[in-house]
Scaffold this motif. Structure first.
Motif, mmCIF file in Angstrom:
data_model
loop_
_atom_site.group_PDB
_atom_site.id
_atom_site.type_symbol
_atom_site.label_atom_id
_atom_site.label_comp_id
_atom_site.label_asym_id
_atom_site.label_seq_id
_atom_site.Cartn_x
_atom_site.Cartn_y
_atom_site.Cartn_z
ATOM 1 N N CYS A 1 -20.268 14.614 -43.435
ATOM 2 C CA CYS A 1 -20.914 13.560 -44.214
ATOM 3 C C CYS A 1 -19.918 12.512 -44.683
ATOM 4 N N GLU A 2 -18.706 12.916 -44.966
ATOM 5 C CA GLU A 2 -17.686 11.931 -45.344
ATOM 6 C C GLU A 2 -17.303 11.063 -44.148
ATOM 7 N N ARG A 3 -17.332 11.617 -42.952
ATOM 8 C CA ARG A 3 -17.091 10.790 -41.761
ATOM 9 C C ARG A 3 -18.228 9.785 -41.581
ATOM 10 N N ILE A 4 -19.433 10.214 -41.905
ATOM 11 C CA ILE A 4 -20.584 9.307 -41.823
ATOM 12 C C ILE A 4 -20.445 8.190 -42.849
ATOM 13 N N ARG A 5 -19.972 8.527 -44.027
ATOM 14 C CA ARG A 5 -19.741 7.504 -45.057
ATOM 15 C C ARG A 5 -18.746 6.461 -44.545
ATOM 16 N N ALA A 6 -17.712 6.922 -43.885
ATOM 17 C CA ALA A 6 -16.722 5.993 -43.339
ATOM 18 C C ALA A 6 -17.320 5.119 -42.240
ATOM 19 N N LEU A 7 -18.198 5.691 -41.417
ATOM 20 C CA LEU A 7 -18.877 4.908 -40.384
ATOM 21 C C LEU A 7 -19.738 3.810 -41.003
ATOM 22 N N ALA B 1 -19.332 2.460 -43.939
ATOM 23 C CA ALA B 1 -18.446 1.463 -44.528
ATOM 24 C C ALA B 1 -17.906 0.518 -43.460
ATOM 25 N N ARG B 2 -17.523 1.066 -42.329
ATOM 26 C CA ARG B 2 -16.974 0.243 -41.243
ATOM 27 C C ARG B 2 -18.005 -0.756 -40.740
ATOM 28 N N LEU B 3 -19.261 -0.348 -40.694
ATOM 29 C CA LEU B 3 -20.325 -1.230 -40.218
ATOM 30 C C LEU B 3 -20.467 -2.463 -41.104
ATOM 31 N N LEU B 4 -20.157 -2.319 -42.394
ATOM 32 C CA LEU B 4 -20.334 -3.409 -43.353
ATOM 33 C C LEU B 4 -19.022 -4.070 -43.764
ATOM 34 N N ASN B 5 -17.903 -3.613 -43.206
ATOM 35 C CA ASN B 5 -16.569 -4.053 -43.641
ATOM 36 C C ASN B 5 -16.332 -3.725 -45.111
ATOM 37 N N ALA B 6 -16.736 -2.525 -45.486
ATOM 38 C CA ALA B 6 -16.553 -2.040 -46.846
ATOM 39 C C ALA B 6 -15.544 -0.896 -46.838
ATOM 40 N N GLU B 7 -15.280 -0.342 -48.007
ATOM 41 C CA GLU B 7 -14.448 0.844 -48.136
ATOM 42 C C GLU B 7 -15.355 2.052 -48.354
ATOM 43 N N PRO B 8 -14.979 3.216 -47.861
ATOM 44 C CA PRO B 8 -15.830 4.398 -48.046
ATOM 45 C C PRO B 8 -16.197 4.660 -49.498
ATOM 46 N N GLY B 9 -15.270 4.397 -50.413
ATOM 47 C CA GLY B 9 -15.541 4.626 -51.826
ATOM 48 C C GLY B 9 -16.547 3.673 -52.428
ATOM 49 N N GLU B 10 -16.926 2.648 -51.666
ATOM 50 C CA GLU B 10 -17.939 1.700 -52.123
ATOM 51 C C GLU B 10 -19.335 2.035 -51.598
ATOM 52 N N GLY C 1 -31.140 14.145 -42.697
ATOM 53 C CA GLY C 1 -31.120 12.694 -42.617
ATOM 54 C C GLY C 1 -29.729 12.145 -42.381
ATOM 55 N N LEU C 2 -28.740 12.742 -43.031
ATOM 56 C CA LEU C 2 -27.367 12.275 -42.873
ATOM 57 C C LEU C 2 -26.854 12.518 -41.459
ATOM 58 N N TYR C 3 -27.180 13.657 -40.899
ATOM 59 C CA TYR C 3 -26.740 13.925 -39.523
ATOM 60 C C TYR C 3 -27.400 12.949 -38.552
ATOM 61 N N ALA C 4 -28.673 12.631 -38.778
ATOM 62 C CA ALA C 4 -29.341 11.629 -37.944
ATOM 63 C C ALA C 4 -28.690 10.267 -38.124
ATOM 64 N N LEU C 5 -28.389 9.920 -39.368
ATOM 65 C CA LEU C 5 -27.742 8.644 -39.651
ATOM 66 C C LEU C 5 -26.382 8.562 -38.964
#
Length: 378
Positions: free
Chosen positions: A59-65, A67-76, A271-275
């Motif tokens: 799930c943390e890897r998904i968070r990073a994905l 973030a990358r899609l939006l040019n954000a940081e994972p912590g955001e 849902g997260l795995y699908a995302l």
């Protein structure tokens, strides 16, 4: 060599039975997303909680994905149930004072980006109308709506009914100059056009995954810029909102400093795995490639429909992924029924047929739609 976009069609079996032009409504998900959910379910069925830490790491890897899609940081980035959930967290979490104003195009926007702000009336917050007579929010209209009491501007990146795209960069620059918070409902853009939260000076962005991201209902993302994170109080808190979340042997109420504070309890793993699978697919194809393909398809649709005498919008410069049209004679209800009978997935919004293809649709499918409209007896 770039993989041909047509080769991804095998991931979407729905295309075997339908002309699918309804990604602005509910998109079909892919076999990859289904397999990801199935894999997690099999793990749970056969091993119970044994691999929970692995689920969390994924799930943390998904968070990073995300973030990358939006040019954000994972912590955001926070995971939310849907767009409304994310916008509601922002609306309810800010420190409002009586007389504060929110600028919103209430006559145009999808209710998800209207009701959370109207719900603040009992706290003395005033919703000020952004005029949008041409079916879209312009920077000039936003400027006219601003007053010294404006605290936040809330817009959709793309209007759900008209398909008109907002110039987020221009509105973001205006908000920054005025010292106003900028909140975006991005469900009609994330996944079909590039979205850069930093370039556009966006403070808050919410989007569900079941449209252009090709995920499933019930899971989405909320972006909160790190500079405003301390200003948003979580409406709900739980064990996961805290800094020592996995230590259940003591009470230690200290909220996380990042956007994870908005995730109060156990994760929605299916849902997260699908995302995650959906985001991997989008980034494999490339959002710039997706945008180019969709624009090519919409241009082909427009040409064919205009030749039939249809009224088509929005204009190419204002499009993201949506095209709407009125047939000659404007018998929209009958045409919609006719298209449904011929297995065309579409929507009707505010009296117009709405079409929203994705990158794996074919030019020949656009031609098929035009031929169906040509053959409609009305």
């Amino acid at each position: 060599m770039t993989r041909p976009l047509e080769s991804y069609r095998a991931l979407f079996p729905v295309l075997q039975e339908q002309l699918y032009f309804n990604h602005a409504g509910v998109a079909p998900t892919s076999l990859r997303a289904a397999e990801a959910v199935r894999g997690w379910m099999e793990d749970l069925v056969h091993h119970g909680i044994q691999h929970e830490r692995g689920w969390e790491a994924h799930c943390e890897r998904i968070r990073a994905l995300a973030a990358r899609l939006l040019n954000a940081e994972p912590g955001e980035m926070a995971f939310v149930r849907n767009t409304s959930h994310g916008l509601g967290l922002v609306a309810e979490g800010l420190d409002w004072k009586p007389g504060d104003e929110v600028a919103v195009a209430t006559s145009l926007e999808y209710p998800s980006n209207v009701y959370p702000w109207q719900h603040l009336a009992d706290r003395g917050v005033v919703v000020r109308e952004i005029e949008a007579p041409s079916g879209g929010v312009t920077v000039e209209a936003v400027a006219r709506a601003l007053t010294p009491r404006t605290k936040l501007v809330a817009v959709s990146s793309v209007q759900f009914a008209t398909g008109v795209r907002t110039d987020l960069e221009a509105v973001g620059a205006l908000c920054e100059k005025a010292g106003v918070l900028f909140c975006v409902d991005a469900i009609q853009s994330v996944g079909c056009v590039p979205v850069d939260v930093k370039k556009c000076r966006i403070h808050f962005l919410s989007a569900d995954s079941h449209k252009w991201m090709l995920g499933i209902s019930g899971i989405g993302v909320l972006y909160v810029a790190k500079e405003v994170l301390p200003r948003v109080r979580p409406v709900l808190v739980g064990w996961r909102s805290t800094t020592d979340a996995w230590n259940f042997n003591r009470t230690h109420f200290e909220l996380r400093p990042d956007a994870g504070k908005f995730e109060e309890g156990s994760a929605a793993y299916p849902g997260l795995y699908a995302l995650g699978a959906a985001l991997e697919l989008l980034q494999e194809v490339g959002v710039e490639n997706i945008e180019a393909r969709i624009q090519e398809l919409l241009a082909r649709l427009e040409k064919g429909l205009v030749e039939l005498g249809c009224e088509v919008g929005p204009t190419p410069g204002l499009r993201a992924g949506i095209l709407t049209f009125l047939p000659p004679g404007a018998n929209v209800r009958a045409l919609s029924a006719y298209l449904s009978e011929h297995h065309v997935s579409h929507s009707v919004r505010r009296g117009r047929i709405r079409l929203s293809p994705h990158f794996y649709n074919l030019p020949s499918e656009m031609d098929r739609l035009v031929e169906l409209v040509r053959g409609f007896g009305g």
